[in-house]
Write an enzyme that holds these catalytic residues in place. Structure first.
Site, PDB file in Angstrom:
ATOM      1  N   GLU A  42       0.825  -1.210   0.000  1.00 29.20           N
ATOM      2  CA  GLU A  42       0.000   0.000   0.000  1.00 29.20           C
ATOM      3  C   GLU A  42       0.858   1.259   0.000  1.00 29.20           C
ATOM      4  OE1 GLU A  42      -2.373  -3.372   1.576  1.00 29.20           O
ATOM      5  OE2 GLU A  42      -0.381  -2.577   2.017  1.00 29.20           O
ATOM      6  N   PRO A 247      11.389 -13.331  -0.753  1.00 33.54           N
ATOM      7  CA  PRO A 247      10.235 -13.506   0.137  1.00 33.54           C
ATOM      8  C   PRO A 247       9.566 -12.164   0.414  1.00 33.54           C
ATOM      9  CG  PRO A 247      12.185 -14.630   0.992  1.00 33.54           C
ATOM     10  CD  PRO A 247      12.645 -13.736  -0.108  1.00 33.54           C
ATOM     11  N   ARG A 248       8.252 -12.199   0.603  1.00 31.63           N
ATOM     12  CA  ARG A 248       7.522 -10.946   0.850  1.00 31.63           C
ATOM     13  C   ARG A 248       7.794 -10.396   2.238  1.00 31.63           C
ATOM     14  NH1 ARG A 248       3.738  -7.722  -1.163  1.00 31.63           N
ATOM     15  NH2 ARG A 248       2.186  -6.766   0.204  1.00 31.63           N
ATOM     16  N   LEU A 295      14.778  -5.287   1.973  1.00 31.17           N
ATOM     17  CA  LEU A 295      13.546  -4.571   1.645  1.00 31.17           C
ATOM     18  C   LEU A 295      13.868  -3.353   0.780  1.00 31.17           C
ATOM     19  CD1 LEU A 295      11.650  -4.580   5.062  1.00 31.17           C
ATOM     20  CD2 LEU A 295      11.053  -5.886   3.016  1.00 31.17           C
ATOM     21  N   GLY A 296      12.900  -2.942  -0.033  1.00 33.27           N
ATOM     22  CA  GLY A 296      13.040  -1.712  -0.801  1.00 33.27           C
ATOM     23  C   GLY A 296      13.958  -1.811  -2.000  1.00 33.27           C
ATOM     24  N   GLU A 297      14.305  -3.030  -2.422  1.00 32.70           N
ATOM     25  CA  GLU A 297      15.231  -3.190  -3.547  1.00 32.70           C
ATOM     26  C   GLU A 297      14.639  -4.041  -4.673  1.00 32.70           C
ATOM     27  OE1 GLU A 297      19.386  -2.735  -0.971  1.00 32.70           O
ATOM     28  OE2 GLU A 297      18.779  -4.727  -1.643  1.00 32.70           O
ATOM     29  N   ASN A 321       1.710  -7.700  -6.775  1.00 36.34           N
ATOM     30  CA  ASN A 321       1.837  -6.675  -7.800  1.00 36.34           C
ATOM     31  C   ASN A 321       2.508  -7.182  -9.085  1.00 36.34           C
ATOM     32  OD1 ASN A 321       2.210  -4.262  -9.141  1.00 36.34           O
ATOM     33  ND2 ASN A 321       3.745  -3.473  -7.730  1.00 36.34           N
ATOM     34  N   GLU A 324       5.179  -3.665 -11.237  1.00 34.90           N
ATOM     35  CA  GLU A 324       6.605  -3.339 -11.161  1.00 34.90           C
ATOM     36  C   GLU A 324       7.417  -4.036 -12.255  1.00 34.90           C
ATOM     37  OE1 GLU A 324       7.484  -4.252  -7.115  1.00 34.90           O
ATOM     38  OE2 GLU A 324       7.057  -2.231  -6.402  1.00 34.90           O
TER      39      GLU A 324
END
Length: 402
Positions: A42, A247-248, A295-297, A321, A324
Protein backbone atom coordinates in the site's frame (compact mmCIF):
# COMPACT_ATOMS: atom_id res chain seq x y z
CA UNK A 1 -0.65 -6.24 22.57
CA UNK A 2 0.11 -9.95 22.75
CA UNK A 3 0.14 -10.06 18.95
CA UNK A 4 2.61 -7.17 18.77
CA UNK A 5 4.79 -8.74 21.46
CA UNK A 6 4.90 -12.02 19.55
CA UNK A 7 5.64 -10.33 16.21
CA UNK A 8 8.21 -8.15 17.97
CA UNK A 9 10.35 -11.20 18.64
CA UNK A 10 11.09 -11.39 14.92
CA UNK A 11 10.87 -7.68 14.11
CA UNK A 12 11.48 -5.41 17.13
CA UNK A 13 9.81 -2.43 15.44
CA UNK A 14 6.41 -4.04 16.04
CA UNK A 15 6.87 -3.48 19.78
CA UNK A 16 8.28 0.05 19.60
CA UNK A 17 6.47 3.39 19.99
CA UNK A 18 3.46 1.63 21.48
CA UNK A 19 1.98 4.90 22.76
CA UNK A 20 1.16 5.75 19.13
CA UNK A 21 -1.09 2.68 18.99
CA UNK A 22 -3.17 4.39 21.71
CA UNK A 23 -3.41 7.72 19.89
CA UNK A 24 -0.56 9.57 21.62
CA UNK A 25 1.86 11.27 19.25
CA UNK A 26 4.35 14.05 18.95
CA UNK A 27 3.28 16.64 16.39
CA UNK A 28 5.58 17.38 13.46
CA UNK A 29 2.81 18.22 10.99
CA UNK A 30 -0.49 19.98 11.51
CA UNK A 31 -3.61 19.89 9.34
CA UNK A 32 -1.98 17.42 6.94
CA UNK A 33 -3.34 15.18 4.23
CA UNK A 34 -3.56 11.80 5.95
CA UNK A 35 -2.56 8.71 3.96
CA UNK A 36 -3.20 5.32 5.56
CA UNK A 37 -0.95 2.68 3.99
CA UNK A 38 -1.17 -0.36 6.21
CA UNK A 39 1.86 -2.21 4.81
CA UNK A 40 4.58 -2.25 2.16
CA UNK A 41 2.43 -2.74 -0.94
CA UNK A 42 0.00 0.00 0.00
CA UNK A 43 2.86 2.38 0.78
CA UNK A 44 4.45 1.79 -2.59
CA UNK A 45 1.18 2.50 -4.38
CA UNK A 46 0.78 5.70 -2.35
CA UNK A 47 4.29 7.02 -3.04
CA UNK A 48 3.72 8.74 -6.41
CA UNK A 49 0.52 10.39 -5.13
CA UNK A 50 2.28 11.62 -1.98
CA UNK A 51 5.05 13.09 -4.15
CA UNK A 52 2.44 14.94 -6.20
CA UNK A 53 0.64 16.24 -3.09
CA UNK A 54 3.93 17.48 -1.65
CA UNK A 55 4.59 19.30 -4.93
CA UNK A 56 1.27 21.10 -4.41
CA UNK A 57 2.51 22.33 -1.03
CA UNK A 58 0.67 19.86 1.20
CA UNK A 59 2.11 18.32 4.34
CA UNK A 60 1.57 14.57 4.70
CA UNK A 61 0.87 12.23 7.59
CA UNK A 62 1.26 8.51 6.85
CA UNK A 63 -0.09 5.79 9.14
CA UNK A 64 0.87 2.13 9.08
CA UNK A 65 0.23 -1.10 10.92
CA UNK A 66 3.30 -3.12 9.86
CA UNK A 67 7.00 -2.27 10.11
CA UNK A 68 7.43 -2.93 6.39
CA UNK A 69 5.07 -0.08 5.51
CA UNK A 70 6.57 2.30 8.03
CA UNK A 71 10.14 1.55 6.99
CA UNK A 72 9.29 2.14 3.34
CA UNK A 73 7.76 5.53 4.18
CA UNK A 74 10.76 6.51 6.30
CA UNK A 75 13.18 5.40 3.58
CA UNK A 76 11.34 6.99 0.66
CA UNK A 77 10.60 10.31 2.38
CA UNK A 78 13.65 10.68 4.64
CA UNK A 79 14.42 14.21 3.39
CA UNK A 80 10.81 15.36 3.71
CA UNK A 81 10.55 13.92 7.22
CA UNK A 82 13.70 15.80 8.22
CA UNK A 83 12.21 18.98 6.74
CA UNK A 84 8.94 18.58 8.66
CA UNK A 85 6.87 17.98 5.52
CA UNK A 86 6.06 14.32 6.23
CA UNK A 87 5.43 12.43 9.45
CA UNK A 88 5.05 8.65 9.82
CA UNK A 89 3.24 7.03 12.77
CA UNK A 90 1.44 3.84 13.73
CA UNK A 91 -2.28 3.80 13.03
CA UNK A 92 -4.23 3.74 16.33
CA UNK A 93 -5.74 0.58 17.70
CA UNK A 94 -9.35 0.15 16.64
CA UNK A 95 -11.02 2.00 19.52
CA UNK A 96 -13.15 5.12 19.50
CA UNK A 97 -11.01 6.95 22.08
CA UNK A 98 -7.77 6.29 20.16
CA UNK A 99 -9.19 7.78 16.98
CA UNK A 100 -10.63 10.75 18.84
CA UNK A 101 -7.13 11.48 20.13
CA UNK A 102 -5.61 10.94 16.69
CA UNK A 103 -8.04 13.23 14.87
CA UNK A 104 -7.90 15.93 17.53
CA UNK A 105 -4.10 15.85 17.58
CA UNK A 106 -3.44 16.10 13.83
CA UNK A 107 -6.71 17.60 12.48
CA UNK A 108 -6.18 16.14 8.99
CA UNK A 109 -7.77 17.91 6.03
CA UNK A 110 -8.95 14.57 4.68
CA UNK A 111 -7.88 10.94 4.74
CA UNK A 112 -6.94 8.57 1.94
CA UNK A 113 -7.13 4.87 2.82
CA UNK A 114 -5.09 2.90 0.31
CA UNK A 115 -6.61 -0.14 -1.40
CA UNK A 116 -9.47 -1.73 0.61
CA UNK A 117 -8.85 -1.32 4.33
CA UNK A 118 -12.10 -1.18 6.29
CA UNK A 119 -11.85 -0.25 9.98
CA UNK A 120 -15.23 0.51 11.60
CA UNK A 121 -13.95 2.82 14.35
CA UNK A 122 -11.81 4.74 11.89
CA UNK A 123 -14.80 5.29 9.61
CA UNK A 124 -17.21 6.24 12.39
CA UNK A 125 -14.75 8.55 14.15
CA UNK A 126 -14.05 10.43 10.91
CA UNK A 127 -17.76 10.85 10.19
CA UNK A 128 -18.37 12.15 13.71
CA UNK A 129 -15.37 14.50 13.56
CA UNK A 130 -16.27 15.71 10.06
CA UNK A 131 -13.01 14.47 8.53
CA UNK A 132 -13.64 13.32 4.93
CA UNK A 133 -12.30 9.77 4.58
CA UNK A 134 -11.89 8.29 1.11
CA UNK A 135 -10.84 4.95 -0.26
CA UNK A 136 -7.95 5.53 -2.65
CA UNK A 137 -6.55 3.31 -5.40
CA UNK A 138 -9.46 1.17 -4.33
CA UNK A 139 -10.58 -2.19 -5.58
CA UNK A 140 -13.40 -4.43 -4.41
CA UNK A 141 -12.31 -7.99 -5.27
CA UNK A 142 -15.07 -10.17 -6.69
CA UNK A 143 -14.64 -12.76 -3.94
CA UNK A 144 -15.12 -10.11 -1.24
CA UNK A 145 -17.99 -8.46 -3.11
CA UNK A 146 -19.91 -11.72 -3.47
CA UNK A 147 -19.29 -12.63 0.17
CA UNK A 148 -20.57 -9.24 1.30
CA UNK A 149 -23.86 -9.75 -0.52
CA UNK A 150 -24.68 -12.61 1.84
CA UNK A 151 -25.54 -12.65 5.54
CA UNK A 152 -25.84 -9.33 7.35
CA UNK A 153 -23.70 -7.43 4.86
CA UNK A 154 -21.95 -5.49 7.62
CA UNK A 155 -18.78 -4.81 5.67
CA UNK A 156 -20.78 -3.56 2.71
CA UNK A 157 -22.58 -1.15 5.06
CA UNK A 158 -19.23 0.11 6.31
CA UNK A 159 -18.05 0.74 2.75
CA UNK A 160 -20.96 3.15 2.40
CA UNK A 161 -19.64 5.03 5.43
CA UNK A 162 -16.70 6.46 3.48
CA UNK A 163 -17.02 9.97 2.10
CA UNK A 164 -16.28 8.53 -1.33
CA UNK A 165 -13.74 6.59 -3.30
CA UNK A 166 -11.07 6.86 -5.96
CA UNK A 167 -11.29 3.48 -7.67
CA UNK A 168 -9.27 1.58 -10.25
CA UNK A 169 -11.83 0.83 -12.97
CA UNK A 170 -15.44 1.15 -14.08
CA UNK A 171 -16.03 -2.43 -12.94
CA UNK A 172 -14.82 -1.53 -9.46
CA UNK A 173 -17.05 1.55 -9.48
CA UNK A 174 -20.12 -0.56 -10.15
CA UNK A 175 -19.33 -2.87 -7.22
CA UNK A 176 -18.77 -0.03 -4.75
CA UNK A 177 -21.90 1.69 -5.99
CA UNK A 178 -23.91 -1.53 -5.51
CA UNK A 179 -23.14 -1.53 -1.77
CA UNK A 180 -24.09 2.11 -1.28
CA UNK A 181 -20.90 4.12 -1.73
CA UNK A 182 -21.44 7.48 -3.36
CA UNK A 183 -19.05 10.13 -4.67
CA UNK A 184 -17.03 7.57 -6.66
CA UNK A 185 -14.33 8.61 -9.13
CA UNK A 186 -12.55 6.27 -11.58
CA UNK A 187 -8.88 7.22 -11.37
CA UNK A 188 -6.99 4.06 -12.35
CA UNK A 189 -4.08 2.30 -10.68
CA UNK A 190 -1.47 4.51 -8.98
CA UNK A 191 1.25 1.87 -9.22
CA UNK A 192 1.56 2.60 -12.95
CA UNK A 193 3.03 5.97 -11.94
CA UNK A 194 5.55 4.66 -9.42
CA UNK A 195 9.02 6.21 -9.71
CA UNK A 196 11.71 3.75 -10.77
CA UNK A 197 15.00 4.08 -8.85
CA UNK A 198 17.55 4.28 -11.65
CA UNK A 199 20.45 3.41 -9.35
CA UNK A 200 18.82 0.02 -8.79
CA UNK A 201 18.75 -0.62 -12.53
CA UNK A 202 22.37 0.48 -12.97
CA UNK A 203 23.48 -1.76 -10.12
CA UNK A 204 21.55 -4.70 -11.61
CA UNK A 205 23.10 -4.15 -15.03
CA UNK A 206 26.59 -4.04 -13.48
CA UNK A 207 26.35 -7.44 -11.80
CA UNK A 208 23.75 -9.32 -13.83
CA UNK A 209 26.18 -11.15 -16.11
CA UNK A 210 28.47 -12.05 -13.23
CA UNK A 211 25.56 -13.70 -11.43
CA UNK A 212 23.73 -15.31 -14.35
CA UNK A 213 26.87 -16.34 -16.26
CA UNK A 214 24.92 -16.16 -19.50
CA UNK A 215 21.92 -18.15 -18.28
CA UNK A 216 18.27 -17.07 -18.55
CA UNK A 217 17.14 -15.40 -15.33
CA UNK A 218 13.83 -15.33 -13.47
CA UNK A 219 12.92 -13.30 -10.39
CA UNK A 220 10.30 -14.63 -7.99
CA UNK A 221 8.75 -11.58 -6.33
CA UNK A 222 6.89 -11.34 -3.02
CA UNK A 223 6.81 -15.09 -2.35
CA UNK A 224 4.47 -15.85 0.54
CA UNK A 225 4.27 -18.64 3.08
CA UNK A 226 2.73 -21.75 1.56
CA UNK A 227 4.35 -21.40 -1.87
CA UNK A 228 7.95 -22.21 -1.06
CA UNK A 229 7.74 -25.98 -1.56
CA UNK A 230 6.23 -25.53 -5.04
CA UNK A 231 8.78 -22.94 -6.15
CA UNK A 232 11.78 -24.73 -4.68
CA UNK A 233 10.70 -27.98 -6.34
CA UNK A 234 10.37 -26.10 -9.64
CA UNK A 235 13.90 -24.68 -9.23
CA UNK A 236 15.32 -28.13 -8.48
CA UNK A 237 13.82 -29.49 -11.69
CA UNK A 238 15.01 -26.61 -13.89
CA UNK A 239 18.59 -26.59 -15.16
CA UNK A 240 20.48 -23.72 -16.71
CA UNK A 241 18.47 -20.88 -15.12
CA UNK A 242 19.33 -18.34 -12.41
CA UNK A 243 16.50 -17.61 -9.98
CA UNK A 244 16.31 -14.58 -7.72
CA UNK A 245 14.03 -15.49 -4.81
CA UNK A 246 12.46 -12.61 -2.87
CA UNK A 247 10.23 -13.51 0.14
CA UNK A 248 7.52 -10.95 0.85
CA UNK A 249 8.02 -10.84 4.64
CA UNK A 250 11.46 -10.05 6.10
CA UNK A 251 10.86 -12.34 9.06
CA UNK A 252 10.92 -15.25 6.57
CA UNK A 253 14.40 -14.59 5.18
CA UNK A 254 16.16 -17.06 7.47
CA UNK A 255 13.40 -19.65 7.09
CA UNK A 256 13.63 -19.56 3.29
CA UNK A 257 17.43 -19.74 3.44
CA UNK A 258 17.11 -22.93 5.45
CA UNK A 259 14.65 -24.35 2.91
CA UNK A 260 17.07 -23.67 0.06
CA UNK A 261 19.87 -25.26 2.08
CA UNK A 262 17.78 -28.36 2.82
CA UNK A 263 16.84 -28.68 -0.87
CA UNK A 264 20.52 -28.85 -1.77
CA UNK A 265 20.41 -25.77 -3.98
CA UNK A 266 23.44 -23.60 -4.55
CA UNK A 267 22.42 -20.19 -3.25
CA UNK A 268 23.81 -16.94 -1.88
CA UNK A 269 22.14 -14.26 0.23
CA UNK A 270 22.07 -10.70 -1.04
CA UNK A 271 23.30 -9.57 2.40
CA UNK A 272 26.44 -11.71 2.05
CA UNK A 273 27.16 -11.15 -1.63
CA UNK A 274 26.40 -7.46 -2.18
CA UNK A 275 27.42 -4.27 -0.39
CA UNK A 276 25.16 -1.39 0.64
CA UNK A 277 25.40 0.09 -2.87
CA UNK A 278 24.34 -3.22 -4.48
CA UNK A 279 27.80 -3.95 -5.79
CA UNK A 280 29.46 -7.35 -5.57
CA UNK A 281 31.78 -7.42 -2.55
CA UNK A 282 33.35 -10.72 -3.62
CA UNK A 283 33.67 -12.73 -6.86
CA UNK A 284 30.28 -14.10 -7.84
CA UNK A 285 29.99 -17.78 -6.93
CA UNK A 286 28.28 -20.42 -9.05
CA UNK A 287 24.73 -20.34 -7.70
CA UNK A 288 21.25 -21.44 -8.71
CA UNK A 289 19.47 -18.94 -6.45
CA UNK A 290 20.11 -15.42 -5.19
CA UNK A 291 18.07 -14.96 -2.02
CA UNK A 292 16.78 -11.39 -1.86
CA UNK A 293 16.96 -10.84 1.89
CA UNK A 294 16.38 -7.08 1.85
CA UNK A 295 13.55 -4.57 1.64
CA UNK A 296 13.04 -1.71 -0.80
CA UNK A 297 15.23 -3.19 -3.55
CA UNK A 298 12.66 -4.92 -5.75
CA UNK A 299 13.59 -2.96 -8.85
CA UNK A 300 17.18 -4.18 -8.44
CA UNK A 301 15.99 -7.78 -8.22
CA UNK A 302 13.76 -7.28 -11.24
CA UNK A 303 16.64 -5.71 -13.12
CA UNK A 304 18.49 -9.02 -12.84
CA UNK A 305 15.83 -11.05 -14.66
CA UNK A 306 14.39 -11.70 -18.09
CA UNK A 307 10.95 -12.49 -16.63
CA UNK A 308 9.19 -12.27 -13.29
CA UNK A 309 7.11 -14.84 -11.44
CA UNK A 310 4.82 -12.93 -9.08
CA UNK A 311 4.27 -14.56 -5.70
CA UNK A 312 0.96 -15.20 -3.97
CA UNK A 313 -0.78 -16.72 -6.96
CA UNK A 314 -0.44 -20.30 -5.78
CA UNK A 315 -2.20 -19.77 -2.44
CA UNK A 316 -5.84 -18.72 -1.88
CA UNK A 317 -4.83 -15.35 -0.39
CA UNK A 318 -3.95 -14.25 -3.90
CA UNK A 319 -1.19 -12.78 -6.05
CA UNK A 320 0.71 -9.55 -5.58
CA UNK A 321 1.84 -6.68 -7.80
CA UNK A 322 2.39 -7.38 -11.51
CA UNK A 323 3.01 -3.72 -12.37
CA UNK A 324 6.61 -3.34 -11.16
CA UNK A 325 8.02 -5.96 -13.56
CA UNK A 326 5.94 -4.63 -16.44
CA UNK A 327 7.35 -1.15 -15.76
CA UNK A 328 10.77 -2.61 -16.62
CA UNK A 329 9.35 -4.41 -19.69
CA UNK A 330 9.65 -7.78 -17.98
CA UNK A 331 6.91 -10.26 -18.94
CA UNK A 332 5.06 -11.70 -15.96
CA UNK A 333 3.93 -15.16 -14.86
CA UNK A 334 1.20 -15.62 -12.22
CA UNK A 335 -0.51 -18.55 -10.54
CA UNK A 336 -4.27 -19.18 -10.65
CA UNK A 337 -5.29 -17.04 -7.66
CA UNK A 338 -5.40 -13.51 -9.06
CA UNK A 339 -8.59 -12.25 -7.42
CA UNK A 340 -6.52 -9.80 -5.34
CA UNK A 341 -5.13 -8.16 -8.49
CA UNK A 342 -8.14 -8.63 -10.75
CA UNK A 343 -7.31 -5.22 -12.17
CA UNK A 344 -4.88 -4.99 -13.91
CA UNK A 345 -4.02 -8.73 -14.10
CA UNK A 346 -7.06 -9.55 -16.23
CA UNK A 347 -6.18 -6.79 -18.67
CA UNK A 348 -2.49 -7.80 -18.69
CA UNK A 349 -3.40 -11.41 -19.48
CA UNK A 350 -5.69 -10.27 -22.30
CA UNK A 351 -2.85 -8.12 -23.68
CA UNK A 352 -0.51 -11.12 -23.67
CA UNK A 353 2.04 -9.55 -21.31
CA UNK A 354 1.09 -11.73 -18.34
CA UNK A 355 0.83 -15.52 -18.47
CA UNK A 356 -1.49 -17.31 -16.04
CA UNK A 357 -0.33 -20.85 -15.21
CA UNK A 358 -2.78 -23.14 -13.40
CA UNK A 359 -0.33 -25.49 -11.68
CA UNK A 360 3.29 -26.42 -11.07
CA UNK A 361 3.61 -28.42 -14.29
CA UNK A 362 2.44 -25.43 -16.34
CA UNK A 363 4.81 -23.17 -14.40
CA UNK A 364 7.78 -25.43 -15.20
CA UNK A 365 6.77 -25.51 -18.87
CA UNK A 366 6.53 -21.71 -19.00
CA UNK A 367 9.97 -21.32 -17.42
CA UNK A 368 11.55 -23.82 -19.81
CA UNK A 369 9.85 -22.40 -22.94
CA UNK A 370 8.56 -18.87 -22.22
CA UNK A 371 5.65 -17.49 -24.22
CA UNK A 372 6.97 -14.84 -26.65
CA UNK A 373 6.27 -11.26 -25.51
CA UNK A 374 7.60 -8.10 -27.16
CA UNK A 375 8.64 -4.79 -25.61
CA UNK A 376 6.07 -3.12 -27.84
CA UNK A 377 3.27 -5.18 -26.30
CA UNK A 378 4.32 -4.22 -22.78
CA UNK A 379 4.83 -0.54 -23.63
CA UNK A 380 1.41 -0.30 -25.26
CA UNK A 381 -0.27 -1.96 -22.28
CA UNK A 382 1.60 0.16 -19.74
CA UNK A 383 1.02 3.48 -21.47
CA UNK A 384 -2.71 2.81 -21.79
CA UNK A 385 -3.05 2.43 -18.01
CA UNK A 386 -0.71 5.15 -16.70
CA UNK A 387 -1.85 8.56 -15.40
CA UNK A 388 -3.59 7.54 -12.17
CA UNK A 389 -1.86 10.23 -10.09
CA UNK A 390 -3.02 13.06 -12.35
CA UNK A 391 -6.56 11.69 -12.42
CA UNK A 392 -6.63 11.37 -8.62
CA UNK A 393 -5.31 14.90 -8.09
CA UNK A 394 -7.98 16.22 -10.45
CA UNK A 395 -10.71 14.24 -8.67
CA UNK A 396 -9.88 15.21 -5.07
CA UNK A 397 -11.31 18.78 -5.21
CA UNK A 398 -14.48 17.46 -6.85
CA UNK A 399 -14.80 14.73 -4.22
CA UNK A 400 -14.44 17.36 -1.47
CA UNK A 401 -17.10 19.53 -3.14
CA UNK A 402 -14.75 22.39 -3.88
Amino acid sequence: MLYLKRRGRKDPLYAQKLSERFGRYRRDVSNPVWVHAVSLGEMRSATPLIRALLAQGETILTTHFTPAGRREAEREFAEEIAAGKVQTVWVPFEYGFTYRRFLKHFAPKYGLVMEIEIWPRMIMACRKQGTPLFMCNAQYPLKSFEKDQKGLGLRAALVAGFAGGFVKSEGQKSRFSAVGMRNIHVTGELRFDQPIPQHHLKAAAACRNALSKGRPSFTLTSVVEGEDALYIDMIRQTDGVLFTYVPRAPERFDEVAQMLETAGLRYARRSDLLDDDLGLNKPAPDIDVLLGDSLGEMYFYLGLCDRAIVGGGFVPKGAHNVIEPLALKKPVVVGPHIWTIEYPATEAIAAGVCQLVPDEAALRAEVRAPTPVTDTQITSFYDSHAGGVARTLAAIPNALGR
